[in-house]
Design a protein around this motif. Structure first.
Motif, short mmCIF file in Angstrom:
data_model
loop_
_atom_site.label_atom_id
_atom_site.label_comp_id
_atom_site.label_asym_id
_atom_site.label_seq_id
_atom_site.Cartn_x
_atom_site.Cartn_y
_atom_site.Cartn_z
N SER A 1 0.59 -1.17 0.03
CA SER A 1 -0.06 0.04 0.00
C SER A 1 0.91 1.22 -0.12
N ARG A 2 0.35 2.20 -0.77
CA ARG A 2 1.27 3.51 -0.87
C ARG A 2 0.53 4.68 -0.87
N TYR A 3 0.80 5.64 -0.06
CA TYR A 3 0.16 6.75 0.24
C TYR A 3 0.85 8.00 0.03
N GLU A 4 0.43 8.93 -0.75
CA GLU A 4 1.29 10.13 -1.12
C GLU A 4 0.34 11.29 -0.86
N ALA A 5 0.59 12.15 -0.02
CA ALA A 5 -0.21 13.39 0.28
C ALA A 5 0.21 14.68 -0.06
N THR A 6 -0.25 15.72 -0.16
CA THR A 6 0.29 17.22 -0.39
C THR A 6 -0.68 17.83 0.41
N TYR A 7 0.11 18.64 1.45
CA TYR A 7 -0.74 19.56 2.24
C TYR A 7 -1.05 20.85 1.40
N THR A 8 -2.40 21.12 1.27
CA THR A 8 -2.93 22.23 0.33
C THR A 8 -3.20 23.47 1.29
N ASP A 9 -3.56 23.26 2.55
CA ASP A 9 -3.92 24.39 3.40
C ASP A 9 -3.59 23.85 5.03
N ILE A 10 -2.88 24.62 5.68
CA ILE A 10 -2.80 24.44 7.26
C ILE A 10 -2.91 25.66 7.74
N VAL A 11 -3.89 25.74 8.91
CA VAL A 11 -4.21 26.71 9.80
C VAL A 11 -3.80 26.30 11.09
N GLU A 12 -3.02 26.43 11.84
CA GLU A 12 -2.46 25.89 13.19
C GLU A 12 -3.77 25.75 14.18
N HIS A 13 -3.84 24.57 14.73
CA HIS A 13 -4.71 24.53 15.54
C HIS A 13 -6.21 24.47 15.05
N ILE A 14 -6.30 24.80 13.83
CA ILE A 14 -7.80 24.92 13.31
C ILE A 14 -7.91 23.90 12.23
N ARG A 15 -7.24 23.74 11.05
CA ARG A 15 -7.41 22.82 10.19
C ARG A 15 -6.18 22.47 9.38
N ILE A 16 -6.51 20.96 8.81
CA ILE A 16 -5.39 20.78 7.66
C ILE A 16 -6.28 20.14 6.56
N VAL A 17 -5.79 20.69 5.33
CA VAL A 17 -6.56 20.09 3.97
C VAL A 17 -5.35 19.56 3.39
N THR A 18 -5.53 18.26 2.77
CA THR A 18 -4.61 17.53 1.95
C THR A 18 -5.19 16.88 0.60
N THR A 19 -4.62 16.80 -0.28
CA THR A 19 -4.97 15.80 -1.54
C THR A 19 -4.21 14.71 -1.33
N TYR A 20 -4.66 13.34 -1.65
CA TYR A 20 -3.83 12.31 -1.46
C TYR A 20 -4.28 11.25 -2.49
N ASP A 21 -2.93 10.49 -2.91
CA ASP A 21 -3.26 9.50 -3.67
C ASP A 21 -3.00 8.27 -3.22
N MET A 22 -3.62 7.07 -3.34
CA MET A 22 -3.41 5.61 -2.69
C MET A 22 -2.89 4.68 -4.04
N TRP A 23 -1.91 3.92 -3.75
CA TRP A 23 -1.60 2.85 -4.96
C TRP A 23 -1.81 1.47 -3.99
N ILE A 24 -2.24 0.42 -4.60
CA ILE A 24 -2.09 -0.95 -4.14
C ILE A 24 -1.43 -1.71 -5.23
N ASP A 25 0.13 -2.24 -4.95
CA ASP A 25 0.60 -3.16 -5.57
C ASP A 25 1.36 -2.27 -6.86
N GLY A 26 1.63 -1.06 -6.76
CA GLY A 26 1.69 -0.15 -8.04
C GLY A 26 0.77 0.28 -8.94
N THR A 27 -0.49 -0.19 -8.57
CA THR A 27 -1.73 0.53 -9.24
C THR A 27 -2.40 1.52 -8.83
N HIS A 28 -2.42 2.71 -9.40
CA HIS A 28 -3.33 4.00 -8.86
C HIS A 28 -4.73 3.39 -8.59
N MET A 29 -5.04 3.46 -7.37
CA MET A 29 -6.43 3.04 -6.93
C MET A 29 -7.28 4.24 -6.71
N SER A 30 -6.73 5.52 -6.20
CA SER A 30 -7.88 6.72 -5.87
C SER A 30 -6.87 8.00 -5.53
#
Length: 157
Positions: free
Chosen positions: A72-101
């Motif tokens: 399993s592979r997870y790759e995330a990019t932080y797109t917005d961070i406001v300390e102690h309030i919110r974190i927003v990410t976009t992320y992709d997942m792979w299973i055995d090298g196949t992009h799943m989502s």
């Protein structure tokens, strides 16, 4: 073998009240050592690659092999961070090298009398043979939030 090309979308919202102050819950995401202490599948996975860059534009990577199972592979990019309030990410997942989502997730931290109300909202797009995986993603996220709760209750930092 021909792969059927299709998309599916799934969204969910999970809310948890943790008996810890916002700063403590926040640090469990923002501090690499703390995140390593609770993030992932625990003993069910053999860790492989890990990267942690908690800043807007920064990327996280978590890859591991489930015992007698897939990588399993997870790759995330932080797109917005406001300390102690919110974190927003976009992320992709792979299973055995196949992009799943690809997903967008927002994490919100709200002080309440008993500690912190944490809200995770996610919208994902699932590709091809993984089109029906939305319920599994929600279940996996529930597991992460349970692990976070146990970590916070342990008092470790």
């Amino acid at each position: 073998m021909t792969i059927e090309r299709r998309l599916a979308r799934a969204g969910f919202t999970l809310t948890r009240d943790y008996p810890a102050p916002v700063e403590r819950v926040w640090d469990a995401f923002a501090d690499e050592d703390q995140k390593l202490a609770w993030w992932g599948a625990g003993d069910a996975i053999e860790p492989r690659e890990w990267a942690f860059d908690f800043r807007v534009g920064g990327r996280d990577v978590a890859e591991g092999k489930f015992h007698r199972g897939p990588v399993s592979r997870y790759e995330a990019t932080y797109t917005d961070i406001v300390e102690h309030i919110r974190i927003v990410t976009t992320y992709d997942m792979w299973i055995d090298g196949t992009h799943m989502s690809t997903s967008v997730a927002s994490l919100e931290f709200e002080p309440i009398d008993e500690g912190t109300r944490f809200t995770h909202v996610e919208h994902g797009v699932f590709f091809d043979q993984f089109w029906a995986d939305g319920p599994n993603r929600e279940q996996g996220t529930r597991g992460l939030l349970e692990a976070l709760g146990k970590y916070l209750a342990s008092g470790l930092q």
